[in-house]
Design a protein around this motif. Structure first.
Motif, PDB file in Angstrom:
ATOM      1  N   UNK A   1       0.829  -1.199   0.000  1.00 19.98           N
ATOM      2  CA  UNK A   1       0.000   0.000   0.000  1.00 19.98           C
ATOM      3  C   UNK A   1       0.870   1.257   0.000  1.00 19.98           C
ATOM      4  N   UNK A   2       0.565   2.167  -0.921  1.00 19.04           N
ATOM      5  CA  UNK A   2       1.203   3.481  -0.967  1.00 19.04           C
ATOM      6  C   UNK A   2       0.092   4.521  -0.900  1.00 19.04           C
ATOM      7  N   UNK A   3       0.156   5.390   0.119  1.00 20.44           N
ATOM      8  CA  UNK A   3      -0.883   6.385   0.316  1.00 20.44           C
ATOM      9  C   UNK A   3      -0.780   7.538  -0.663  1.00 20.44           C
ATOM     10  N   UNK A   4      -1.938   8.102  -1.006  1.00 20.88           N
ATOM     11  CA  UNK A   4      -2.019   9.288  -1.867  1.00 20.88           C
ATOM     12  C   UNK A   4      -2.742  10.380  -1.078  1.00 20.88           C
ATOM     13  N   UNK A   5      -2.212  11.575  -1.098  1.00 19.85           N
ATOM     14  CA  UNK A   5      -2.761  12.676  -0.316  1.00 19.85           C
ATOM     15  C   UNK A   5      -4.090  13.174  -0.898  1.00 19.85           C
ATOM     16  N   UNK A   6      -4.842  13.857  -0.058  1.00 22.22           N
ATOM     17  CA  UNK A   6      -6.030  14.581  -0.503  1.00 22.22           C
ATOM     18  C   UNK A   6      -5.757  16.075  -0.374  1.00 22.22           C
ATOM     19  N   UNK A   7      -6.410  16.878  -1.231  1.00 19.58           N
ATOM     20  CA  UNK A   7      -6.206  18.319  -1.149  1.00 19.58           C
ATOM     21  C   UNK A   7      -7.136  18.932  -0.105  1.00 19.58           C
ATOM     22  N   UNK A   8      -7.125  20.233   0.000  1.00 18.06           N
ATOM     23  CA  UNK A   8      -7.893  20.926   1.035  1.00 18.06           C
ATOM     24  C   UNK A   8      -9.400  20.764   0.857  1.00 18.06           C
ATOM     25  N   UNK A   9      -9.824  20.398  -0.350  1.00 19.69           N
ATOM     26  CA  UNK A   9     -11.240  20.178  -0.620  1.00 19.69           C
ATOM     27  C   UNK A   9     -11.662  18.729  -0.427  1.00 19.69           C
ATOM     28  N   UNK A  10     -10.721  17.900   0.012  1.00 16.83           N
ATOM     29  CA  UNK A  10     -11.031  16.499   0.247  1.00 16.83           C
ATOM     30  C   UNK A  10     -10.921  15.624  -0.975  1.00 16.83           C
ATOM     31  N   UNK A  11     -10.490  16.180  -2.106  1.00 16.99           N
ATOM     32  CA  UNK A  11     -10.341  15.412  -3.336  1.00 16.99           C
ATOM     33  C   UNK A  11      -8.967  14.756  -3.393  1.00 16.99           C
ATOM     34  N   UNK A  12      -8.831  13.756  -4.246  1.00 13.79           N
ATOM     35  CA  UNK A  12      -7.528  13.152  -4.474  1.00 13.79           C
ATOM     36  C   UNK A  12      -6.585  14.227  -5.005  1.00 13.79           C
ATOM     37  N   UNK A  13      -5.417  14.351  -4.409  1.00 18.33           N
ATOM     38  CA  UNK A  13      -4.420  15.323  -4.839  1.00 18.33           C
ATOM     39  C   UNK A  13      -3.783  14.826  -6.129  1.00 18.33           C
TER      40      UNK A  13
END
Length: 943
Positions: free
Chosen positions: A602-614
């Motif tokens: 598993x490799x995590x992916x960040x979310x942006x300030x709006x909660x969307x996938x970065x």
């Protein structure tokens, strides 16, 4: 649209217009255009038939059901026909007060179901002779696989990766264990326990008791041999047989698994049934699934709750040892009630009657010259018939009898609770062409070393409610302690607690669906096959996928199956090094757990300030792991309740780097009729039929999690070792024991789609989105809505932020949740996916009046928070901190600095329709420090 649509959808046309006006839109179509990204919207409606009325749909399904043939099946393989006591069928299985409950995460309003599950756990520990049991798993095959992984995770010698399995286990169990072992790098060795010499180091072993051919072995010496390697032994045991046989625990077993189906749960062509898992106390924190424990409330009254909740897989994520996040609660309740109803003497009488019929049959066959096995038996006989097999099977078929062929010269006969003396005569005639019963013979188990001598089910709950009057009152008493959809809206985000219409539920108890053995010849299950074909075709149209597998029997099971399909796709293309799975931080917690189980990193992916996938972080991670990228797991609409505008781009990025896109279908109910995952880039998607397609939650189970796949992945959909399901040579192994998983509840989803039709399904989705936005709009002046989409709108759920109130008033999300109980509501999802928040989902089934009642309650609670913040109410002694309030609070001496009426009856509605929590707020930590997971003595409840 059909007349049923108006019954399923809560708001009337006038209400819909009023809510749209409040949001500033003229029509549902306008709202959808502002909510769903244009790039993914369907340009034309679904190609499905018009919706039928309830009467029409039931008649059509009845014609399909009539194509099934209910034969007398003596096939065994861990499944047996049974008698569901009519009062349990009517008052539990067919009762919305039981089947529309949610998972008991709010224990103060779940005490009845928790007690029923505690009964179940006590039943399992008593019969298996082990120390602790969970509140059920999905089926025997997956329970055995969970036992393997527990043994693997606690192994002393970390280099040892071999799991030994007896060839005498049920073949479907062996197959599921092999499927689970493969991606984990575990070698499964199948052999004869009598020849086990311990030469090969193993971390665990699995045996069957009785064996699949009926033989009963004493495994004591074998268990000692395995223990000499510091390995664990799992016994897959028939629970009913343990009323007559020495328990696995008394032999020294570490784990016992099995199926409680024969405790009153219909065959149902394979499910749903509650599997059990029992082990030693030292493995309590490794136990998969849910565990009911005893604690106390704030006034020291005994109270039940889910114990060790930090083991929940959505918390442990990729550190999880299992992805199990559900149970077969409704079926476990039935099995536990069956034990309560019959009691130890009644269960032993049932087992003795079955066994005595088996002894009678064995005697007749031996007298006629047939060779039987030499080992003792309980209910199943292995009969060597030589070249007479074809004639015997022909006679059996003429009597509508199914027998199991073990090999070309051997048949197996498994009797059950429904077997009568007349049935035994018919079986004797099939084999010998004689109809005379032999004289009574003493059971070979009498005075045998394996005969059970230890007591079981000694608790008063199993020795009290044996008249129908007392049993009826007991079941009703438990039901009244649980808040279900019969009482109020259950506005849980990500859980979709919509209407489970009565017409949808009616067919599940039809004999033509309920009394078919999962391994009956397919010629006898033509109705089921037609239902599967139609349901798969409808789901393909709704999702856009080319193929569907109905085998996975839970959402997380669907995740796992889908990832195995992706894994196999890469393997078959010579890209076995593709093992990296990208997962956004906002993902369901089972996603990373499933990925690890499928052998992925598993490799995590960040979310942006709006909660969307970065998207920047996604591109970076995809490029970094390009050569190893196997998949991305993404939920759509997002776990934050928003239609992300960049979903097509997300899929394109992953595909560019050779990966596959797995879409978690938990939020599919916001897509049906508006967009299709296959159209905008998903390669695999699981569907929670217990959410989007109306199978009820049943207090935390059953569920069904079929997967849909694009054309290039169809060859890899799950197969089965015992039944020709149409899977090809490249199919992954079975992920569940039965070929079509929980087949008997698929008619619920069939009915839902048939009655809604294309227009109704789309309308339901639109109203679900309308209802959610209406709630968000009404609450926006009082609470911060954490995430919204491009036009300030949400999808089918919203997240409200309660974190500021901890600082301003000392109020936590739990305080607000418990206070909502006083207002007559089940609290929304707490602290997920964001700590300190509530995620709210109203569904399309709730009326505007119910939505307004909920909003009014939330607004009133906001006023109470403000009163605390401004010092008008004491910071510790206030209605939120001491919620929920019980009937005892009403009559007790009142010494609190706030109004008793306001605390207990905060609205006129609650004055007239009060739902009373059974206990005050429960001390969770106390229960975990003092772990007790079996029935309390009765005086503890009285005190």
């Amino acid at each position: 649209m059909s007349e049923f649509v108006a019954r399923h959808v809560g708001p009337r046309p006038a209400n819909i217009q009023a809510m749209l006006a409040a949001l500033g839109y003229d029509s549902l179509a306008d709202l959808m255009r502002a909510t769903v990204p244009e790039s993914i919207r369907l340009t034309q409606g679904l190609s499905l038939e018009a919706g039928l009325s309830e009467t029409e749909a039931l008649a059509k399904l009845r014609a399909i059901a009539n194509q099934n043939q209910v034969w007398r099946s003596y096939l065994g393989l861990g499944y047996a026909n049974t008698i569901t006591p009519p009062m349990i069928q009517r008052n539990v299985l067919e009762n919305p007060g039981w089947y529309t409950q949610y998972t008991p995460y709010q224990p103060e309003i779940s005490q009845g179901r928790l007690e029923a599950l505690l009964n179940y756990q006590t039943m399992v520990t008593d019969l298996t002779g082990l120390e602790i049991a969970n509140a059920s798993l999905l089926d025997e095959g997956t329970a055995a696989a969970e036992a393997m992984t527990l043994s693997f995770n606690v192994r002393k010698q970390k280099a040892v990766k071999t799991f030994w399995v007896s060839a005498d286990c049920h073949p479907q169990t062996i197959a599921v264990v092999q499927t689970r072992a493969l991606p984990l790098g575990i070698e499964v060795v199948v052999g004869d326990h009598r020849n086990f010499d311990g030469a090969t180091p193993v971390f665990g072993a699995l045996v069957s008791y009785p064996a699949t051919d009926g033989a009963v072995y004493d495994y004591t010496d074998f268990i000692e041999q395995v223990h000499a390697q510091r390995a664990l032994v799992t016994v897959a045991a028939d629970l009913l047989s343990l009323t007559l046989l020495k328990s696995p625990g008394e032999m020294g077993a570490d784990i016992a698994v099995g199926n409680t189906q024969r405790f009153g749960v219909p065959l149902g062509f394979g499910g749903p049934h509650a599997a059990y898992f029992a082990t030693l106390n030292q493995y309590a924190r490794k136990l998969p699934g849910r565990l009911v424990g005893v604690s106390k409330d704030q006034y020291d009254k005994p109270a039940l709750r889910l114990a060790l909740q930090t083991r929940e897989q959505h918390i442990r994520r990729d550190a999880a040892t299992s992805n199990i996040c559900t149970a077969q609660v409704l079926l476990a309740v039935i099995a536990g009630m069956y034990a309560v109803y019959h009691g130890p003497q009644g269960l032993q009488a049932i087992a003795t009657r079955i066994h005595q019929h088996t002894v009678t049959l064995a005697t007749a066959l031996q007298q006629s010259g047939f060779e039987l096995g030499t080992e003792p038996y309980f209910d199943t006989l292995r009969v060597h018939v030589g070249d007479r097999q074809a004639d015997i099977l022909t006679r059996a078929a003429s009597q509508h009898i199914n027998l199991r062929q073990l090999d070309a010269e051997t048949l197996v006969i498994a009797l059950d609770e429904t077997t009568t003396a007349a049935d035994v005569r018919d079986l004797i005639a099939v084999f010998t062409e004689q109809t005379t019963l032999p004289p009574a013979v003493v059971s070979p188990l009498v005075d045998h070393p394996l005969q059970r001598t230890s007591a079981f089910l000694t608790h008063p709950v199993f020795n009290t409610y044996h008249s129908e009057t007392e049993m009826l009152r007991y079941m009703h008493r438990l039901q009244s302690r649980d808040l279900s959809l019969t009482a109020a809206m259950i506005p849980l985000g990500s859980c979709t607690m919509k209407l489970n219409a009565t017409a949808e539920m009616v067919p599940i108890t039809w004999p033509e669906f309920g009394q078919i053995h999962p391994f009956a010849p397919l010629a006898q299950a033509q109705g089921y096959l037609q239902l599967f074909q139609q349901l798969e075709a409808w789901l393909c149209e709704i999702t856009g996928f080319s193929g569907i597998s109905l085998q996975p029997n839970a959402g997380a099971q669907g995740e796992y199956a889908g990832l195995l399909v992706i894994r196999e796709y890469h393997q078959q293309r010579g890209q076995s090094d593709r093992t990296v799975c990208l997962i956004p931080e906002s993902a369901h917690g089972t996603n990373p757990a499933s990925a690890v189980m499928a052998g992925m990193k598993v490799v995590g992916v960040k979310c942006d300030s709006q909660g969307n996938v970065d998207l920047v972080d996604l591109r970076t991670k995809a490029e970094k792991h390009s050569a190893q990228l196997a998949a991305l797991m993404v939920t759509y609409p997002s776990t934050h309740g928003v239609f992300e505008e960049g979903i097509r781009e997300i899929c394109d990025i992953v595909h560019t780097h050779g990966g596959q896109v797995y879409m978690d279908g938990a939020n599919m109910n916001a897509q049906v009729g508006l967009c299709r995952p296959a159209d905008f880039g998903a390669d695999v998607c699981h569907l929670n039929l217990h959410k989007t397609f109306c199978i009820p939650h049943g207090g935390g189970g059953p569920g069904v999690g079929p997967i849909g796949v694009q054309a290039h992945l169809v060859p890899y959909l799950p197969g089965h070792s015992l039944v020709e399901t149409g899977a090809g040579q490249q199919a992954i192994g079975a992920v569940t024991a039965a070929p079509w998983g929980s087949a008997s509840i698929l008619p619920i989803s069939w009915m839902y789609i048939a009655m809604m039709g294309a227009a109704g399904l789309q309308h339901a989705t639109e109203v679900a989105i309308l209802n959610a936005n209406y709630i968000a709009h009404r609450l926006a002046e009082h609470y911060d809505i954490l995430y919204t989409g491009k036009h300030g709108l949400i999808a089918h759920e919203c997240i409200i932020d309660l974190r500021p109130f901890r600082k301003s008033a000392g109020v936590t999300v739990e305080d607000v949740a418990k206070r909502l109980i006083d207002y007559g509501f089940h609290p929304p999802t707490m602290s997920w996916p964001v700590a300190g928040t509530l995620m709210i989902e109203p569904t399309e089934s709730e009326s505007q009046a119910e939505l307004d009642r909920f909003c009014d309650a939330m607004i009133a609670i906001r006023g109470e928070i403000e009163a605390i913040a401004t010092g008008q109410i004491d910071a510790e002694q206030n209605p939120l901190k001491l919620a929920p309030h019980t009937a005892e609070d009403l009559v007790a001496a009142w010494q609190r600095p706030y109004d008793r009426r306001q605390a207990i009856f905060p609205t006129r509605w609650t004055q007239e329709n009060k739902f009373w929590p059974a206990v005050n707020r429960i001390d969770q930590a106390y229960g975990d420090r003092n772990l007790m997971c079996a029935c309390l003595p009765m005086d503890a409840y009285r005190d």
